[in-house]
Design a protein around this motif. Structure first.
Motif, short mmCIF file in Angstrom:
data_model
loop_
_atom_site.label_atom_id
_atom_site.label_comp_id
_atom_site.label_asym_id
_atom_site.label_seq_id
_atom_site.Cartn_x
_atom_site.Cartn_y
_atom_site.Cartn_z
N ARG A 111 43.30 42.90 32.91
CA ARG A 111 43.68 42.88 34.33
C ARG A 111 45.22 42.50 34.25
N THR A 112 45.85 43.23 35.36
CA THR A 112 47.21 43.00 35.29
C THR A 112 47.62 42.40 36.82
N PRO A 113 47.86 41.19 36.86
CA PRO A 113 48.27 40.75 38.17
C PRO A 113 49.46 40.99 38.59
N SER A 114 49.83 41.14 40.06
CA SER A 114 51.21 41.00 40.64
C SER A 114 51.18 39.83 41.64
N GLU A 115 52.05 40.17 42.52
CA GLU A 115 52.15 38.75 43.49
C GLU A 115 50.89 39.07 44.63
N HIS A 116 50.47 40.18 44.72
CA HIS A 116 49.64 40.59 46.12
C HIS A 116 48.54 41.16 45.73
N TRP A 117 48.18 41.70 44.44
CA TRP A 117 47.10 42.46 44.26
C TRP A 117 47.00 42.30 42.67
N GLU A 118 45.78 42.83 42.20
CA GLU A 118 45.63 43.11 40.66
C GLU A 118 45.41 44.62 40.60
N ILE A 119 45.90 45.06 39.23
CA ILE A 119 45.30 46.41 38.57
C ILE A 119 44.21 45.90 37.54
N VAL A 120 43.07 46.52 37.68
CA VAL A 120 42.07 46.35 36.73
C VAL A 120 41.72 47.80 36.21
N LYS A 121 41.59 47.53 34.55
CA LYS A 121 41.29 48.72 33.91
C LYS A 121 39.86 48.68 33.36
N THR A 163 39.33 41.61 48.33
CA THR A 163 38.46 41.87 47.23
C THR A 163 38.22 40.67 46.11
N LEU A 164 39.39 40.37 45.87
CA LEU A 164 39.45 39.35 44.66
C LEU A 164 38.78 38.05 45.03
N ALA A 165 38.95 37.67 46.44
CA ALA A 165 38.54 36.41 46.90
C ALA A 165 36.98 36.58 47.14
N LEU A 166 36.45 37.73 47.45
CA LEU A 166 35.22 37.71 48.32
C LEU A 166 34.18 38.56 47.38
N THR A 167 34.47 38.78 46.15
CA THR A 167 33.61 39.49 45.29
C THR A 167 33.66 39.13 43.81
N THR A 168 32.72 39.63 43.00
CA THR A 168 32.68 39.05 41.68
C THR A 168 33.88 40.01 40.84
#
Length: 202
Positions: A111-121, A163-168
């Motif tokens: 998981r690579t977080p940024s200020e407003h979203w995350e990139i997930v591999k 998506t980060l707040a409302l899903t697994t």
């Protein structure tokens, strides 16, 4: 049919081992509203049949084949799950065509977080790689997502705050399994092109 737009972040309240199957009880007041015996509800992208409902919860039987081919076997009481009811005729298709038939499982790699979203591999089983393309659609734990990068054994997705707040997917960590369903249109195209090629070779 589903669209991969999660309606509710539910919770497993009990798992009963039936030997060759398991019975799950899940809490989901939104998706159980109006639900009855025989209805379908997608749980982490797996289409399950409602056995009974009561007080905002529903039960569903999961056979051994489904437990083996999906990540549902890793769930226990307290696990959070993505829930979605089937799409009604005439509804907007907000995500993409999702059947609730899991093609395989992957694993969160990074998981690579940024200020407003995350990139997930996410790891990708070799037999599914040919169906996953950059900017194409894929369903991860029942969530309709757009592929950012597609590799031979992995892909990446970009997750917005909603998506980060409302899903697994907001709480999954490296090493956690996820259910994958590739775009069914890609599978049909492959089958049709294969049949056409075989016919021409005769």
């Amino acid at each position: 049919m589903f669209t991969g737009i999660v309606e509710e972040l539910g919770e497993v309240t009990a798992v009963e081992n039936l030997g060759d199957a398991s019975r799950f009880r899940l809490r989901g007041p939104v998706v159980t509203d109006g639900a009855k015996h025989g209805d379908s509800i997608a749980v982490n992208g797996v289409c399950l049949t409602v056995v009974e409902t009561a007080d905002g919860e529903f039960t569903a039987d999961v056979m051994a084949e489904t437990l083996k081919r999906s990540s549902l076997g890793a769930l226990a009481a307290g696990s959070r799950v993505n829930l979605e009811r089937p799409t009604a005729v005439g509804d907007r298709l907000g995500g993409h065509i999702v059947q609730g038939h899991v093609d395989g499982t992957g694993e969160i790699l990074a998981r690579t977080p940024s200020e407003h979203w995350e990139i997930v591999k996410v790891s990708l089983p070799p037999q599914l790689a040919r169906y996953v393309v950059e900017k194409g659609s894929i369903t991860v734990d029942g969530v309709s997502l757009t592929v950012v990068d597609a590799g031979a054994d992995h892909f990446t997705i970009s997750l917005i705050p909603t998506t980060l707040a409302l899903t697994t997917l907001g709480i999954k960590q490296p090493g956690d399994p996820v259910n994958l369903e590739v775009d069914v249109i890609a599978k049909y195209v492959e089958r049709l092109l294969g049949a056409d090629g075989a016919e021409r070779a005769k």
